[in-house]
Design a protein around this motif. Structure first.
Motif, PDB file in Angstrom:
ATOM      1  N   ALA A  43       0.843  -1.201   0.000  1.00  0.00           N
ATOM      2  CA  ALA A  43       0.000   0.000   0.000  1.00  0.00           C
ATOM      3  C   ALA A  43       0.873   1.243   0.000  1.00  0.00           C
ATOM      4  N   SER A  44       0.361   2.313  -0.599  1.00  0.00           N
ATOM      5  CA  SER A  44       1.112   3.576  -0.602  1.00  0.00           C
ATOM      6  C   SER A  44       0.742   4.447   0.588  1.00  0.00           C
ATOM      7  N   ASP A  45      -0.514   4.316   1.071  1.00  0.00           N
ATOM      8  CA  ASP A  45      -1.003   5.186   2.149  1.00  0.00           C
ATOM      9  C   ASP A  45      -1.854   4.402   3.131  1.00  0.00           C
ATOM     10  N   LEU A  46      -1.851   4.866   4.373  1.00  0.00           N
ATOM     11  CA  LEU A  46      -2.723   4.351   5.416  1.00  0.00           C
ATOM     12  C   LEU A  46      -3.563   5.511   5.933  1.00  0.00           C
ATOM     13  N   HIS A  47      -4.894   5.350   5.929  1.00  0.00           N
ATOM     14  CA  HIS A  47      -5.817   6.370   6.424  1.00  0.00           C
ATOM     15  C   HIS A  47      -6.438   5.895   7.732  1.00  0.00           C
ATOM     16  N   ILE A  48      -6.376   6.732   8.761  1.00  0.00           N
ATOM     17  CA  ILE A  48      -7.017   6.430  10.039  1.00  0.00           C
ATOM     18  C   ILE A  48      -7.963   7.584  10.369  1.00  0.00           C
ATOM     19  N   THR A  49      -9.245   7.291  10.460  1.00  0.00           N
ATOM     20  CA  THR A  49     -10.235   8.320  10.779  1.00  0.00           C
ATOM     21  C   THR A  49     -11.404   7.663  11.499  1.00  0.00           C
ATOM     22  N   SER A  50     -12.155   8.429  12.272  1.00  0.00           N
ATOM     23  CA  SER A  50     -13.228   7.856  13.075  1.00  0.00           C
ATOM     24  C   SER A  50     -14.452   7.544  12.215  1.00  0.00           C
ATOM     25  N   GLY A  51     -15.238   6.563  12.669  1.00  0.00           N
ATOM     26  CA  GLY A  51     -16.470   6.212  11.987  1.00  0.00           C
ATOM     27  C   GLY A  51     -16.320   5.149  10.925  1.00  0.00           C
ATOM     28  N   THR A  52     -15.098   4.689  10.688  1.00  0.00           N
ATOM     29  CA  THR A  52     -14.856   3.666   9.676  1.00  0.00           C
ATOM     30  C   THR A  52     -13.592   2.893  10.020  1.00  0.00           C
ATOM     31  N   SER A  53     -13.370   1.799   9.323  1.00  0.00           N
ATOM     32  CA  SER A  53     -12.156   1.005   9.540  1.00  0.00           C
ATOM     33  C   SER A  53     -10.958   1.703   8.902  1.00  0.00           C
ATOM     34  N   PRO A  54      -9.740   1.358   9.337  1.00  0.00           N
ATOM     35  CA  PRO A  54      -8.558   1.902   8.657  1.00  0.00           C
ATOM     36  C   PRO A  54      -8.595   1.566   7.166  1.00  0.00           C
ATOM     37  N   GLY A  55      -8.105   2.481   6.331  1.00  0.00           N
ATOM     38  CA  GLY A  55      -8.096   2.277   4.887  1.00  0.00           C
ATOM     39  C   GLY A  55      -6.692   2.265   4.329  1.00  0.00           C
ATOM     40  N   LEU A  56      -6.420   1.344   3.433  1.00  0.00           N
ATOM     41  CA  LEU A  56      -5.129   1.270   2.747  1.00  0.00           C
ATOM     42  C   LEU A  56      -5.336   1.646   1.284  1.00  0.00           C
ATOM     43  N   ARG A  57      -4.456   2.507   0.757  1.00  0.00           N
ATOM     44  CA  ARG A  57      -4.511   2.803  -0.680  1.00  0.00           C
ATOM     45  C   ARG A  57      -3.591   1.814  -1.399  1.00  0.00           C
ATOM     46  N   VAL A  58      -4.196   0.906  -2.139  1.00  0.00           N
ATOM     47  CA  VAL A  58      -3.458  -0.138  -2.861  1.00  0.00           C
ATOM     48  C   VAL A  58      -3.713   0.040  -4.349  1.00  0.00           C
ATOM     49  N   HIS A  59      -2.637   0.283  -5.119  1.00  0.00           N
ATOM     50  CA  HIS A  59      -2.753   0.520  -6.563  1.00  0.00           C
ATOM     51  C   HIS A  59      -3.759   1.623  -6.864  1.00  0.00           C
ATOM     52  N   GLY A  60      -3.751   2.642  -6.020  1.00  0.00           N
ATOM     53  CA  GLY A  60      -4.573   3.818  -6.279  1.00  0.00           C
ATOM     54  C   GLY A  60      -5.965   3.789  -5.689  1.00  0.00           C
ATOM     55  N   GLU A  61      -6.415   2.645  -5.154  1.00  0.00           N
ATOM     56  CA  GLU A  61      -7.768   2.551  -4.613  1.00  0.00           C
ATOM     57  C   GLU A  61      -7.732   2.261  -3.112  1.00  0.00           C
ATOM     58  N   ILE A  62      -8.724   2.818  -2.372  1.00  0.00           N
ATOM     59  CA  ILE A  62      -8.808   2.593  -0.937  1.00  0.00           C
ATOM     60  C   ILE A  62      -9.443   1.232  -0.668  1.00  0.00           C
ATOM     61  N   VAL A  63      -8.766   0.426   0.145  1.00  0.00           N
ATOM     62  CA  VAL A  63      -9.270  -0.876   0.575  1.00  0.00           C
ATOM     63  C   VAL A  63      -9.392  -0.844   2.094  1.00  0.00           C
ATOM     64  N   LYS A  64     -10.557  -1.198   2.608  1.00  0.00           N
ATOM     65  CA  LYS A  64     -10.784  -1.150   4.060  1.00  0.00           C
ATOM     66  C   LYS A  64     -10.203  -2.386   4.739  1.00  0.00           C
ATOM     67  N   VAL A  65      -9.545  -2.164   5.877  1.00  0.00           N
ATOM     68  CA  VAL A  65      -9.104  -3.260   6.726  1.00  0.00           C
ATOM     69  C   VAL A  65     -10.325  -3.793   7.473  1.00  0.00           C
ATOM     70  N   LYS A  66     -10.449  -5.126   7.608  1.00  0.00           N
ATOM     71  CA  LYS A  66     -11.634  -5.715   8.226  1.00  0.00           C
ATOM     72  C   LYS A  66     -11.535  -5.641   9.748  1.00  0.00           C
ATOM     73  N   THR A  67     -11.734  -4.445  10.282  1.00  0.00           N
ATOM     74  CA  THR A  67     -11.829  -4.233  11.723  1.00  0.00           C
ATOM     75  C   THR A  67     -13.159  -3.534  11.991  1.00  0.00           C
ATOM     76  N   PRO A  68     -13.602  -3.518  13.242  1.00  0.00           N
ATOM     77  CA  PRO A  68     -14.767  -2.697  13.559  1.00  0.00           C
ATOM     78  C   PRO A  68     -14.462  -1.233  13.269  1.00  0.00           C
ATOM     79  N   PRO A  69     -15.486  -0.423  12.982  1.00  0.00           N
ATOM     80  CA  PRO A  69     -15.248   1.007  12.768  1.00  0.00           C
ATOM     81  C   PRO A  69     -14.546   1.623  13.981  1.00  0.00           C
TER      82      PRO A  69
END
Length: 383
Positions: A43-69
């Motif tokens: 992944a190129s980026d890791l996004h951490i924000t409230s109300g959703t699971s952590p997001g990884l940018r993989v090949h340009g698209e955000i993919v959610k990590v399977k954790t609780p929000p």
């Protein structure tokens, strides 16, 4: 944070992925584990924000990590794990924080911490520990010719996430290997770490090694530089200082968030008051050595991303157009004698990517600043 801690955390979290659930709940979630997953997922980026699971940018698209929000308490706890006390205090005072850091045995990261709807959030970008080789990146040879000068201004531009820092780092590394001088970088924060090779390299981080870009630029000429990198040309004072340093016999690199070579020249000039613009146009016409405007595009038929790159090399004709305030004619000048100059327009770059099967014609059209022209070049019907 020690290397052993990171390895331990990563091992205990090996079941987490973008395709499996993290059943222990977010209380046990550690940021080191997310960094390990980020590296493992390419992944190129890791996004951490409230109300959703952590997001990884993989090949340009955000993919959610399977954790609780994540809750606001979760995001603060997770993000604060990586901050020093001084950084926590600075963030709570300014509500924004930029920094970079490395985890031994894993990777180097650039971070921006901010508030979103009253909760702490952050984006982490991975920085390769090894600076990509010029040939590895498939960069055109005209960029090396552009750097084969002793003074002037070279601009690498594009939107956020377009690979500007990587291209710039590759060019600086090439000069570091092939010149014998003094390189100074002014960055906010320092991203790629350059070792001393044929050149001496001093990397200065704004906020840590200097209070501001303007302060650092004012004292720079007393530090005997040959090559200067200014992380971002963000205001008139910084741009004027970069132009002056280039004029006084130094090779200066800078970045801007612009989408084309002509727009870049316009931005440089228009940041100044009207009564200064004639002087700035004249100065820019003499010191400019090249402009690169690039975009990173997800491949259409396989994983990965590919760079589309517009390149301007200022011929005498283009320098005259800059001085005479006829920038609307620069684009057509870029298309004259390209075999000799090495210049290429963004549409030509997109067309080539379509022809080699890297991206579809539809994707190319969505990234074009002049889609009607590109449609004609691709033999498509203009809607």
């Amino acid at each position: 944070m020690s290397n052993e801690d990171t390895k331990s955390e990563a091992a205990s979290f090996s079941s987490m992925s973008t395709g499996t659930s993290f059943n222990a709940g977010n209380q046990g979630l550690k940021i080191q584990q997310l960094f390990k997953l980020m590296v493992d997922s390419n992944a190129s980026d890791l996004h951490i924000t409230s109300g959703t699971s952590p997001g990884l940018r993989v090949h340009g698209e955000i993919v959610k990590v399977k954790t609780p929000p994540l809750t606001g308490d979760d995001t603060k706890r997770i993000i604060y794990q990586i901050l020093s006390e001084d950084q926590k205090n600075e963030f709570e005072k300014r509500l924004e924080l930029d920094f970079s850091f490395g985890i031994k045995g894993l990777a180097r990261f650039r971070a921006n911490v901010f508030n979103s709807k009253g909760a702490v959030a952050a984006v982490f970008r991975i920085i390769p520990s090894i600076i990509p080789d010029f040939k590895q990146l498939n960069l055109p040879n005209v960029l090396l010719k552009m750097c084969d000068v002793t003074n002037g201004l070279i601009l690498v531009t594009g939107p956020t996430g377009s690979g500007k820092s990587t291209t710039m780092a590759s060019l600086i590394d090439y000069l570091n290997q092939n010149e014998a001088g003094h390189i100074i970088t002014l960055e906010d924060p320092v991203e790629f770490v350059h070792s001393h090779k044929s050149c001496l390299v001093n990397q200065r981080e704004i906020g840590t090694d200097s209070l501001s870009f303007s302060n650092a630029l004012r004292s720079l000429l007393r530090q005997d530089p040959d090559i200067v990198l200014v992380g971002e040309l963000r205001d008139a004072e910084t741009i004027e200082a970069a132009l002056t340093i280039a004029e006084t016999g130094h090779l200066v690199f800078g970045t801007l968030h612009t989408n084309s070579c002509v727009q870049t020249i316009n931005r440089i000039i228009n940041v100044f008051n009207a009564d200064q613009q004639i002087q700035i146009r004249t100065l820019l016409s003499f010191v400019l050595q090249g402009v690169v405007s690039q975009q990173l595009i997800a491949k259409s038929f396989e994983k990965g991303r590919v760079a589309a790159m517009e390149i301007l090399v200022p011929t005498s004709g283009i320098r005259n157009l800059i001085r005479e305030d006829k920038l609307h004619q620069v684009y057509s000048q870029m298309q004259i004698g390209q075999d000799k100059t090495g210049m290429v327009t963004m549409n030509q770059s997109l067309k080539k990517l379509v022809e080699v099967g890297a991206i579809s014609a539809e994707v190319a059209m969505s990234y074009s600043n002049a889609p009607e022209e590109l449609a004609t070049q691709l033999g498509m019907k203009v809607k």
